[in-house]
Design a protein around this motif. Structure first.
Motif, PDB file in Angstrom:
ATOM      1  N   HIS A   1      -0.675  -0.519   2.901  1.00  9.95           N
ATOM      2  CA  HIS A   1      -1.646   0.022   1.967  1.00  9.95           C
ATOM      3  C   HIS A   1      -2.621   0.939   2.722  1.00  9.95           C
ATOM      4  O   HIS A   1      -3.755   1.130   2.299  1.00  9.95           O
ATOM      5  N   GLU A   2      -2.192   1.491   3.819  1.00  4.69           N
ATOM      6  CA  GLU A   2      -3.086   2.252   4.671  1.00  4.69           C
ATOM      7  C   GLU A   2      -3.600   3.512   3.989  1.00  4.69           C
ATOM      8  O   GLU A   2      -4.699   3.969   4.256  1.00  4.69           O
TER       9      GLU A   2
ATOM     10  N   LEU B   1      -6.963  -3.385  -5.497  1.00  7.74           N
ATOM     11  CA  LEU B   1      -7.508  -3.092  -4.172  1.00  7.74           C
ATOM     12  C   LEU B   1      -7.002  -1.776  -3.618  1.00  7.74           C
ATOM     13  O   LEU B   1      -7.632  -1.183  -2.733  1.00  7.74           O
ATOM     14  N   TYR B   2      -5.876  -1.323  -4.123  1.00  5.48           N
ATOM     15  CA  TYR B   2      -5.214  -0.151  -3.544  1.00  5.48           C
ATOM     16  C   TYR B   2      -5.054   0.929  -4.616  1.00  5.48           C
ATOM     17  O   TYR B   2      -6.041   1.372  -5.187  1.00  5.48           O
TER      18      TYR B   2
ATOM     19  N   THR C   1      -7.173   2.334   0.212  1.00  5.50           N
ATOM     20  CA  THR C   1      -7.786   1.006   0.127  1.00  5.50           C
ATOM     21  C   THR C   1      -9.126   1.103  -0.596  1.00  5.50           C
ATOM     22  O   THR C   1     -10.060   0.353  -0.307  1.00  5.50           O
TER      23      THR C   1
ATOM     24  N   TRP D   1     -10.493  -2.140  -2.214  1.00  4.37           N
ATOM     25  CA  TRP D   1     -10.937  -3.067  -1.161  1.00  4.37           C
ATOM     26  C   TRP D   1     -12.252  -2.581  -0.563  1.00  4.37           C
ATOM     27  O   TRP D   1     -13.196  -3.360  -0.384  1.00  4.37           O
ATOM     28  N   ASP D   2     -12.315  -1.279  -0.275  1.00  2.00           N
ATOM     29  CA  ASP D   2     -13.516  -0.707   0.343  1.00  2.00           C
ATOM     30  C   ASP D   2     -14.740  -0.882  -0.541  1.00  2.00           C
ATOM     31  O   ASP D   2     -15.855  -1.095  -0.038  1.00  2.00           O
TER      32      ASP D   2
ATOM     33  N   TYR E   1     -10.676 -11.061  -2.746  1.00  2.00           N
ATOM     34  CA  TYR E   1     -10.051  -9.739  -2.814  1.00  2.00           C
ATOM     35  C   TYR E   1      -8.684  -9.916  -3.476  1.00  2.00           C
ATOM     36  O   TYR E   1      -7.796 -10.544  -2.888  1.00  2.00           O
TER      37      TYR E   1
ATOM     38  N   ASP F   1      -5.213 -11.443  -1.950  1.00  2.00           N
ATOM     39  CA  ASP F   1      -4.921 -10.773  -0.682  1.00  2.00           C
ATOM     40  C   ASP F   1      -5.831 -11.238   0.443  1.00  2.00           C
ATOM     41  O   ASP F   1      -5.471 -11.166   1.618  1.00  2.00           O
TER      42      ASP F   1
END
Length: 354
Positions: A3-4, A68-69, A7, A10-11, A63, A44
């Motif tokens: 998931h690079e 998240l992605y 994100t 998530w961030d 999370y 996650d």
């Protein structure tokens, strides 16, 4: 799965926590195998922050309930399920790692949501049917849900995310919430439970005079917010006519565990002209206010119209003990209260009510 590239969801959670706790590095617990690939944990990750005020405690945040992605859900107004859970738990001075049971509890909430599709909202409650920390002597056997007092709703690139805090409560506190409402009850307890920090070893607030008075006043003014009660021990037998014999009245069968609670909620709901639905495995029973008591049966539900006399008759008989009685004002409706067996996770009977 990588998931690079994105994100952003998530961030957004990280940013919310950073605004609250600065550069503190939380204890973070990730998931080795993603749920979608057969892993046991649906979330996650879970982060835990060590907080000192208003008392030493862990502040957990999940999370995984939100996206998240990349954005995948069609609803652009909210991210995923639209919330993440938080949980505040008392922490001892020498505690350097949060207890594993709290992480497991949060993952269990994830399993519940992912498997059932039922979402949490501020004001909800959930009966855990046992200690929220297994094999402990805690009185806390249920959870209430309220907006986290320090984390307002946040807009993310994937939609809005609410931070909903779980709060451990006792069985009697749950009954008071069901008879009134979650927000009102927790507000009445706030001076004893600042920031709604869960303390496994605390006594019940249901015995505190100010809490009792606030609840009684709230029930009188607001009524009960409980519109639905899910009852496993609930059945209905229609009335039957017999040749040359006395007709058999309709029978409503209830478990003893729910008897007292039903009495309290029913009084509160009907007094405010609000309905109360009992949801059972095979039948739904709907109580509604009306001047003339009546029973109407359909394929999907039974509607019981009740006036104050009928409510008084029913509430006067509803006790947590096996019994059978009739309601004269409702065409001699028969009510049967049967014993309730409380079982542990292995299915062993640990208590019988009634």
């Amino acid at each position: 799965m990588s998931h690079e590239e994105n994100t952003s969801g998530w961030d957004a959670i990280d940013q919310a926590m950073q605004q609250l706790y600065g550069e503190q590095e939380p204890k973070h617990y990730g998931t080795a195998i993603p749920y979608m690939l057969g892993g046991p944990d649906p979330l996650d990750g879970i982060s835990a922050y060590a907080v000192d005020t208003p008392m030493p405690h862990w502040h957990f945040v999940t999370y995984g309930f939100s996206e998240l992605y990349d954005k995948e859900a069609e609803d652009t107004s909210r991210s995923g399920y639209g919330f993440e859970l938080t949980f505040r738990l008392t922490r001892t001075e020498d505690e350097t790692e949060p207890p594993a049971w709290a992480l497991n509890l949060l993952q269990n909430m994830g399993r519940y949501v992912f498997n059932s599709g039922n979402l949490f909202q501020p004001g909800d409650y959930l009966d855990a049917n046992g200690p929220i920390c297994l094999n402990s002597d805690t009185l806390l056997t249920a959870l209430a849900f309220v907006a986290d007092p320090d984390l307002p709703e946040r807009m993310t690139p994937n939609g809005a995310v609410q931070f909903i805090q779980m709060v451990g409560i006792t069985c009697r506190e749950l009954e008071m919430i069901q008879s009134w409402n979650t927000r009102g009850f927790l507000a009445a307890c706030e001076s004893y439970m600042p920031k709604y920090v869960t303390d496994l070893m605390r006594n019940s607030y249901a015995d505190i005079p100010s809490v009792i008075q606030a609840t009684e006043r709230g029930i009188e003014v607001d009524g009960s917010s409980t519109a639905f009660l899910f009852i496993q021990q609930l059945s209905w037998e229609p009335a039957r006519k017999k040749l040359l014999q006395k007709n058999v009245p309709a029978k409503l069968v209830l478990g003893a565990q729910q008897a007292t609670l039903l009495s309290s909620i029913l009084r509160s709901r009907i007094a405010k002209k609000a309905t109360l639905s009992l949801i059972g495995p095979e039948v739904n029973i709907v109580f509604e206010a009306g001047d003339q008591p009546s029973v109407v049966e359909t394929e999907r539900e039974v509607r019981l119209t009740v006036n104050q006399q009928a409510v008084d008759e029913l509430a006067g008989q509803l006790r947590p003990q096996a019994s059978s009685f009739e309601l004269p004002s409702l065409d001699k409706l028969q009510i049967e209260i049967v014993p309730t067996q409380i079982k542990d996770q292995e299915g062993n009977v640990i208590k019988t009510i009634g």
